[in-house]
Design an enzyme around this catalytic site. Structure first.
Site, PDB file in Angstrom:
ATOM      1  N   ASP A 189      32.338  38.214  33.042  1.00 37.41           N
ATOM      2  CA  ASP A 189      33.664  37.988  33.590  1.00 37.41           C
ATOM      3  C   ASP A 189      34.679  37.788  32.460  1.00 37.41           C
ATOM      4  OD1 ASP A 189      35.046  37.355  36.214  1.00 37.41           O
ATOM      5  OD2 ASP A 189      35.561  35.540  35.064  1.00 37.41           O
ATOM      6  N   ASN A 190      35.744  38.581  32.457  1.00 37.30           N
ATOM      7  CA  ASN A 190      36.841  38.400  31.504  1.00 37.30           C
ATOM      8  C   ASN A 190      36.391  38.146  30.057  1.00 37.30           C
ATOM      9  OD1 ASN A 190      39.107  38.745  33.141  1.00 37.30           O
ATOM     10  ND2 ASN A 190      38.981  36.646  33.909  1.00 37.30           N
ATOM     11  N   GLN A 216      33.424  29.602  32.181  1.00 31.51           N
ATOM     12  CA  GLN A 216      34.512  28.663  32.444  1.00 31.51           C
ATOM     13  C   GLN A 216      33.941  27.606  33.381  1.00 31.51           C
ATOM     14  OE1 GLN A 216      37.060  31.580  34.118  1.00 31.51           O
ATOM     15  NE2 GLN A 216      36.199  31.403  36.154  1.00 31.51           N
ATOM     16  N   GLU A 248      33.574  43.127  32.014  1.00 36.22           N
ATOM     17  CA  GLU A 248      34.648  43.200  33.012  1.00 36.22           C
ATOM     18  C   GLU A 248      35.964  42.832  32.338  1.00 36.22           C
ATOM     19  OE1 GLU A 248      37.085  41.335  36.491  1.00 36.22           O
ATOM     20  OE2 GLU A 248      36.356  40.338  34.705  1.00 36.22           O
ATOM     21  N   ASP A 263      41.571  25.297  39.356  1.00 33.24           N
ATOM     22  CA  ASP A 263      40.156  25.040  39.672  1.00 33.24           C
ATOM     23  C   ASP A 263      39.215  25.477  38.550  1.00 33.24           C
ATOM     24  OD1 ASP A 263      40.601  27.746  40.056  1.00 33.24           O
ATOM     25  OD2 ASP A 263      39.349  27.902  41.857  1.00 33.24           O
TER      26      ASP A 263
END
Lengths: 661, 661
Positions: free
Chosen positions: A380-381, A309, A409, A344
């Site tokens: 991540d994710n 991201q 994760e 963000d």
């Protein structure tokens, strides 16, 4: 329907197989693959059958003859010896020669005439001799001669049953009408760390020894000895890239940040660079490479975070606007899970027409760090990016670098977590973090290790993470931290903690939430790592026990045993040959004394009911001699909340004294 | 790997599915297929998904929207309305519009600005309008106008959630990136008799009313009224073909036969013909056709025996020597299972190079009898012929005659029996014949109805056969015959008996064996069908109960209940809507009085704990008012050994008196 009417053998229900062969099973180097299947033919004929295995590039399959277990279930074992991919399948056919031998024996035993049967056997041998090498042909023809000339019934049957003849007939059997399973299944073979790893997560920016100072890779180097002393072999760093300024989060996830706020490391990208760049305050790429090199001295590996991201300031946003979603008002779409907003961070738009270019770029990010020596990624994710992307990415990377490991994760719904594991993730976060009662542990771990989930899902147990300070740690004090560590470290062969908060027993949460107060996700922190009450020595002891006991280096071998007290969880882990037998008893109650009777299946361990045996507590170093299945244990709060017993059988010797193995 | 990176929905674990779709599931006309699957996308987006079903020839799939049950498991139901084959599969994709609606609602509820979101929604509607019919496009554009002009937040959201808009958006959704399951699964749909059939087996040659005379098809006609009175709807005849002379078996399977011995009907073929001919003593083909016609008056069907083997005198042996195995001494290979020999029967050599011609000829045998009106075949020992032969044969026959039913007489290993059912047999013989204790019944029937075996294996329970007089019938007397009949008739919706030995309670066996003494397999027999103690009325009563109670017309609905006495087996069968509730209690002990408490799950039946209910014994016509879950039953030997209770709920009425439904 294409039919070969002469193929008579059926091969079905092959195990292990994931979703009809859609996904590979997983193993580590040196592990066995035990292949079983239901195999049978019509009628009463005997069947021959082999497991076939090879590397994808090999021309020839290796054959492993299968053995009949019971009820038409056959079994064979092969060992995977290198990282990468192996293929396996099964072939089989009707074994006319063995059938003939069996019936010959029965007729002989029933005193029936076998002269015509011998002629039938000679036909089979003649057939095979035509497929044999010159030497073997000679041997087979000699057997035919013997069968023809021998007049004694008994001796004729002996010749028919000669071992050499049997072996040659197997070697040169007619395979024209052999059946095959119709599918080639695959195994992904990883190095051992895929199943046995001990993770320490820490924000590098909080590693400075000087309060208030932004930590650096050099500071990370400096704490490596201490991490190694605690027994960790993976040092996992949250993202190390430049952090965006636009919509930067303030302390405690405040939507407003001040000039000195450092922001979340997951808001990746600024004018200083993106996923292939390093946050200038942490150091340079050279500093990072030196850290990587230094870790080797301590048998530690760096794991990096793959968080796909971007902050609104990431160079990609300007260079590749087509990789993001744009709203009708011209603004870019930030991440949201209404009514929550994550201004963000921008998600990639994986539904873009340019998905191929996006995928390639993200792959190049992984390869960039792999080429700089990173071999472990915590992703991540992953469940918020397309499944087919991960399957492609992991295959692409591992086909060139088979030693790379990916930890998923994904704290999400169970089937999504399992699916990510199926499509290639090496290890996975789990629900361990929120399991509390004896029943919950037994149910969850049974699902992980006693269903076919064990073939593809490798759990990694985390008592805490930067995102999660579970309630039991908020209210259970130091004993709760010890309990969770022992459970994680002995139930699962891979586990990790988020430090230094874990070893310092930090328990202050945002009110009513399972999140840290003043989370390191949004600020640089500093700690007194050696403050009284820290768990560093305790953790070191537990991790030493893990290193010294192979039974703790796999997860699937866990077996739960009975206890008459609901707070006591009892389980055993043994190596396959029972040379290493561990017995863990944990008191789940961090507040009160608990005691009870536990029941150990000693006969499984090869201990007789009347034989004393030694249980040696590797945590406290206490030693106890026990007898029989039922034994008493007692725990007091603020002493150790668990036993990790090594069970030592008494050797029966013919000398005056016995001693324990 | 071929990838479409924009297909984001995963469809897995589709049920029902046999062996990854290798085999069809089975249903009867009018039955439901409940399709479930795990379906999910990455991220938080909503998913749309349909079950698709059609006949193989149809161009278009019928779509049935699936509903989310729990834990990512979706479900939809379709009904199969005709015999033959149906196909089914699943498609699904990300539902952007529904996702948008969901998020819009959340933002509205959280009082967030939704102006840009409305613009996003308008984009989705614009997209769909381009796929819409002219009329629908007009409607969609009207919604866009309303959304654009409406200033009131609340009203704008109402417009977005209008039902009409939702329906149109579903109809014209973008399917470009829909996922499909990747496989089409199939259902074989049979007529109802496939699951609900009541069989009576009898040797036609033993049907003559005159002692010593060879029975004929005319004699068979004469007993049809009596068979119908007992409630049977399938009259199964062992082979009706000419019987060989060579190696003919004498009485009691003697290897030596005299001039008057009639031989085994399974030794098929003589100079008078083979599998398409009729034994001259039974009558002519015209006689047979008249019998077939006559059965229609009694709602009975004739089932023929398909025994694919030949006597040495069968015309095939001379005409097609290549279909048999020849031994090196020039003799033909007879059937054997060493040391046992069956010299009166030759197996076909299915490993012949001419297997195609052999298969075609055997198919022509089936078609021959189908064209003469036979629609049910009992297949003798199918497990001794190649599996692929049966799969081909059954498919070939059923593709032209979908109402033909095949019963597999395979008394062999469990996996072989299940495999034959998978590859097409409509019904199967079972291990019921040898199950005796309560635990055995519960275990076996649970395996049949609570695993996916129920999708393809349709049991047919036989208390006895010409080959098997089980020990419990040899020693249990008349009560044992009643017990076995009730168990067969109420546990399984298809069952059969071999008469007249069954209804006459014939129990004389060969010493130490489970075979009849003086078996009808080797001689013409005669009986006094009305002799005292016969079970004809009892059988008629049981079969009437079966006909009148739909709950007994399927097998999969059986549920076992508790009893405190190990001799009492208790089970319930209900229709899905509980309009028909049967409760069966059987005393397995043929010798002694047995009594005990049984526990009925009345709340499942919609009966409250404080509500009386009537149980009406359809066997004895006794009526009892019961209360609550626990009730007492008592059986005396030589009374009826079972209750078949119909449970009648008490209607709560506002009048002075209550009565039972």
């Amino acid at each position: 329907m294409k039919i070969d009417g002469k193929k008579r053998v059926v091969i079905e229900n092959l195990q292990p197989e994931i979703d009809g062969g859609r996904f590979p099973i997983k193993r580590i180097v040196g592990e066995k693959v035990v292949v079983t299947a239901d195999i049978f033919a019509d009628g009463h004929d005997t069947v021959w059958t082999n497991v076939l295995c090879k590397r994808p590039g090999d021309n020839k399959w290796k054959e492993v003859p299968m053995k009949l277990r019971e009820n038409d279930r056959w079994e064979a074992v092969f060992v995977v010896e290198e990282t990468g991919t192996y293929l396996y399948t099964i072939e089989g056919g009707v074994d006319h020669f063995t059938t003939w031998r069996r019936d010959l024996r029965k007729k002989f035993d029933a005193n029936q005439d076998i002269r015509v049967d011998i002629l039938v056997g000679i036909q089979y041998i003649t057939d095979s001799s035509q497929r044999a090498s010159a030497d073997d042909k000679k041997t087979l023809l000699a057997y035919i001669d013997m069968l023809k000339t021998e007049k004694n019934r008994q001796k004729t049957v002996s010749i028919a049953f000669s071992e050499e003849l049997g072996n040659l007939m197997n070697e040169y059997r007619d395979r024209k009408f052999a059946s095959n399973y119709g599918k080639e299944l695959s195994v992904i073979v990883d190095r051992k760390k895929a199943i046995f790893s001990t993770w320490y997560e820490r924000f590098p920016r909080s590693c400075s020894p000087e309060p208030g100072k932004h930590g650096t890779f050099k500071d990370c180097e400096a704490i490596l000895p201490e991490i190694a002393k605690m027994g960790f072999d993976v040092f996992y760093l949250p993202p190390i890239h430049p952090i965006g300024r636009t919509n930067r989060k303030g302390k405690n996830n405040s939507p407003v940040s001040g000039q000195n706020d450092v922001g979340s490391p997951w808001a990746i990208g600024s004018q200083e660079g993106g996923h292939k760049s390093i946050h200038p305050h942490l150091g340079t790429l050279e500093d990072f490479e030196r850290l990587i090199n230094k870790t080797r001295d301590y048998d530690i590996e760096i794991a990096l975070d793959l968080a796909f991201q971007c902050s609104p300031d990431h160079p990609y946003v300007a260079e590749h606007p087509e990789w993001f979603k744009w709203r009708p008002d011209g603004s870019v779409q930030y991440a949201e899970n209404p009514p929550k907003k994550y201004e963000d961070a921008l998600p990639f738009n994986f539904e873009t027409e340019q998905w191929r270019q996006l995928w390639e770029e993200l792959k190049s990010v992984v390869v960039f760090w792999v080429e700089r020596g990173v071999r472990i990624f915590r992703v991540d994710n992953p469940h918020t990016k397309p499944f087919s992307f991960w399957e492609w990415l992991i295959n692409e990377v591992k086909s060139k670098y088979p030693d790379v490991l990916f930890l998923s994760e994904a704290f999400t719904r169970p089937k999504v977590m399992y699916y990510l594991a199926k499509l290639g993730f090496t290890q996975s976060y789990t629900y361990f973090t929120w399991r509390n009662t004896k029943r919950e542990f037994i149910e969850y771990i049974t699902e992980l290790v006693q269903t076919n989930v064990r073939e593809y899902f490798r759990p990694n147990f985390w008592p805490n993470t930067p995102d999660i300070l579970p309630e039991h740690l908020q209210y259970g004090g130091r004993p709760a931290f010890m309990i969770r560590l022992i459970l994680a470290a002995t139930l699962s062969s891979s586990y990790g903690i988020f430090g230094p908060d874990f070893e310092l027993c930090v328990s202050e949460a945002l009110p009513g939430k399972e999140e840290y107060l003043n989370s390191e996700k949004y600020e640089v922190k500093h700690c007194d790592w050696d403050r009284p009450g820290n768990l560093k020595d305790f953790i070191a002891r537990v991790n030493r026990v893990r290193k010294e006991n192979p039974a703790l280096q796999t997860t699937g071998n866990v077996q739960f045993y009975e206890a008459d007290n609901g707070y006591l969880v009892v389980y055993g882990k043994t190596t396959e040959d029972f040379s290493n037998i561990l017995l863990v008893v944990v008191n789940l109650d961090p507040y009160h004394s608990q005691s009870g009777w536990i029941r150990i299946p000693i006969n499984k361990f090869g201990i007789d009911a009347d034989q004393p045996y030694l249980v040696h507590d590797l945590l406290s170093d206490g030693k106890y001699i026990w007898h029989g299945e039922n034994n008493y244990v007692e725990f007091k709060p603020h002493n150790l909340p668990a036993h990790i017993f090594k069970v030592r059988k008494k050797l029966k010797r013919e000398t005056d004294f016995d001693y324990f193995l």
